[in-house]
Design an enzyme around this catalytic site. Structure first.
Site, PDB file in Angstrom:
ATOM      1  N   GLU A   1       0.839  -1.203   0.000  1.00 29.43           N
ATOM      2  CA  GLU A   1       0.000   0.000   0.000  1.00 29.43           C
ATOM      3  C   GLU A   1       0.877   1.257   0.000  1.00 29.43           C
ATOM      4  O   GLU A   1       1.817   1.368   0.770  1.00 29.43           O
ATOM      5  CB  GLU A   1      -0.904  -0.016   1.232  1.00 29.43           C
ATOM      6  CG  GLU A   1      -1.832   1.181   1.347  1.00 29.43           C
ATOM      7  CD  GLU A   1      -2.655   1.147   2.629  1.00 29.43           C
ATOM      8  OE1 GLU A   1      -3.641   1.889   2.709  1.00 29.43           O
ATOM      9  OE2 GLU A   1      -2.291   0.389   3.553  1.00 29.43           O
TER      10      GLU A   1
ATOM     11  N   LYS B   1      -9.957   1.705  -3.319  1.00 25.95           N
ATOM     12  CA  LYS B   1     -10.457   1.203  -2.046  1.00 25.95           C
ATOM     13  C   LYS B   1     -11.884   1.670  -1.789  1.00 25.95           C
ATOM     14  O   LYS B   1     -12.194   2.853  -1.852  1.00 25.95           O
ATOM     15  CB  LYS B   1      -9.540   1.657  -0.911  1.00 25.95           C
ATOM     16  CG  LYS B   1      -9.865   1.019   0.428  1.00 25.95           C
ATOM     17  CD  LYS B   1      -8.833   1.420   1.484  1.00 25.95           C
ATOM     18  CE  LYS B   1      -9.098   0.730   2.811  1.00 25.95           C
ATOM     19  NZ  LYS B   1      -8.133   1.137   3.853  1.00 25.95           N
TER      20      LYS B   1
ATOM     21  N   CYS C   1      -5.627  -3.023   2.874  1.00 30.91           N
ATOM     22  CA  CYS C   1      -5.463  -2.879   4.320  1.00 30.91           C
ATOM     23  C   CYS C   1      -6.689  -3.366   5.094  1.00 30.91           C
ATOM     24  O   CYS C   1      -6.979  -4.548   5.133  1.00 30.91           O
ATOM     25  CB  CYS C   1      -5.139  -1.412   4.651  1.00 30.91           C
ATOM     26  SG  CYS C   1      -4.589  -1.151   6.352  1.00 30.91           S
TER      27      CYS C   1
END
Length: 493
Positions: A263, A319, A371
């Site tokens: 990330e 995301k 994440c």
């Protein structure tokens, strides 16, 4: 002796102390301690004497359990707030305590509703059902916090084969039933032995593998730069990131099919990173693809936490489920500028669209989770329905040397088992790892070291029952178990 037990059941003060202890026991059930059998023990301790309490007393008991659980198992938020959020010790401690006490209210509400709505009849079933419904509430209300669910540690227990059938909430339900039925057995209610035995024996007859691996392996390399978080967004930090990840990529062998950076591996916007990625692409083997987490900005000026690729790749991912405060700021007009922690570099991110198509890379259809998204079982199952493998990139540097990254890895392992797919996990400083479709770690890089983790994976065909349905059958089952204990239904009967 019986009188002493009777009094112990009805002592709120002792029950409150036991609730705090039970919270700590639940943390010990999870990674890195992995004493999975403590999870049903903790629930059993909470179940004992619950109907001797008023709804308010039950709420206090639930709240104290939550404080014990999150105070021991999620206080790593202090590291994010103090070490990397530019916040002094007193304020960081205050915010951490506020977080723990607030999240613990989910158990207070669950216990209050349970005690208000139900009676002691069929309590072993209704308490377990209410427990799972409380976890569902915590997963989705106010963006959700499905961390430290009771079923997660069972990935390392004999109950693990239930995961591909009903996911983490079915594991939580069986864990809770183990606790409540176990208490009933201790009270010599021998009939409880039958369902308890069934819950633990049935997994022995379940399929070991619900999905089928392709014959041709894909060779992947996950790169872990181990760069200091506090320097990351400086000019020096950006140059270090460029040097580190380009050099690590250049060192890969010619048989690599897929290289993954974590990330925001390059701490810059995609537009600025593109020339660097294109230079890296020139040195990739012809068949290879490179995927990396990156910060994006669209033509309207909105920022996204994304995954993009070069080489043998097509598509991107943005995301969808953002982290409050870390990626967006609730009540922004009030909080922005009030505390340095509320002005983190990525706290202005926009959520990506739902139902994004999978990234195609190195001949694989890849389901992505950035994440925190990996902890949402149904979000990951939705991605698994259209993909060959699952990919998660993360920056667990925010957790420091706490137990947070190890808990995060355990949940990623459970997603692999639930969906019968490999999960490849690339992180900034650990834990970078590959989990096979049984949820077992096949390769793992050391934490807090620069590393290149290389191994073979396989595209997986077919679906587990959980991938097909998601969690709703487990939620329905939990609701059904609560119904016989409802006071209104019982009085009408």
């Amino acid at each position: 002796m019986e009188t002493q037990t009777h009094d112990w059941h009805r002592s709120p003060a002792i029950g409150y102390l036991i609730a705090l202890l039970a919270g700590g026991l639940t943390t010990l059930a999870t990674a890195p301690f992995s004493l999975w059998w403590l999870s049903p023990v903790a629930i059993g301790l909470l179940y004992v004497g619950i109907h001797a309490l008023t709804p308010v007393q039950a709420a206090i008991k639930g709240w104290l359990y939550g404080i014990g659980l999150f105070g021991s198992g999620a206080s790593w938020v202090y590291v994010s707030i103090h070490d990397y959020g530019y916040t002094g010790v007193p304020l960081a401690l205050f915010l951490t305590v506020l977080f723990v006490m607030s999240i613990a209210l989910f158990f207070a509400v669950t216990f209050w509703l349970y005690r208000w709505l139900t009676g002691p009849r069929w309590a072993a079933l209704s308490f377990a059902g209410a427990w799972v419904l409380g976890e569902v509430l915590r997963t989705y209300l106010f963006t959700g916090f499905p961390w430290l669910l009771a079923g997660t540690p069972q990935i390392d227990s004999p109950l693990a084969p239930w995961a591909p059938v009903g996911g983490v909430y079915l594991l939580s339900l069986i864990t809770a039933l183990t606790g409540t039925l176990g208490v009933e057995l201790l009270h010599r209610r021998w009939l409880a032995a039958l369902p308890l035995a069934a819950l633990w024996l049935i997994p022995m007859g379940l399929p070991a593998q619900w999905t089928t691996a392709s014959e041709t392996p894909t060779r992947v390399s996950l790169l872990q730069g181990n760069l200091p978080q506090l320097m990351k967004w400086t000019e020096e930090g950006q140059q270090d990131a460029i040097t580190t990840y380009t050099n690590l990529t250049r060192q890969q062998s010619d048989d690599i099919d897929l290289v993954v950076w974590p990330e925001t591996a390059l701490p810059m916007l995609e537009a600025d990173a593109r020339p660097i990625l294109e230079r890296v692409e020139d040195n990739l083997p012809p068949q290879a693809a490179l995927l990396t987490g990156i910060l994006q900005r669209n033509s309207e000026g909105r920022f996204f936490n994304g995954i993009v690729g070069v080489g043998n790749t097509e598509g991107e991912y943005r995301k969808e489920h953002l982290v409050p405060f870390g990626e967006y700021l609730p009540l922004e007009s009030v909080l922005r500028g009030a505390v340095a922690f509320f002005d983190l570099p990525t706290s202005f991110t926009t959520a990506g669209a739902p139902n994004q198509p999978p990234i195609k890379a190195a001949g694989l259809d890849i389901g992505s989770a950035i994440c925190y998204e990996i902890v949402y079982a149904d979000l990951v199952a939705k991605r698994a329905r259209h993909t060959d493998i699952l990919l998660t990139v993360s920056n667990d540097t925010w957790f420091g040397a706490s137990i947070g990254p190890l808990q995060h890895l355990q949940m990623a392992r459970l997603r692999a088992l639930e969906n019968g797919r490999y999960v490849i996990r690339a992180t900034s400083n650990g834990v970078t790892a590959i989990a096979n479709p049984q949820g077992r770690i096949t390769a793992r890089a050391p934490q807090f070291k620069m590393a290149s983790l290389t191994d073979d994976i396989h595209a997986m065909e077919g679906y587990t029952p959980f991938t097909r349905t998601g969690s709703w059958p487990s939620w329905v089952l939990a609701t059904v178990l609560v119904l016989p204990g409802l006071k209104r239904i019982r009085s009408q009967g």
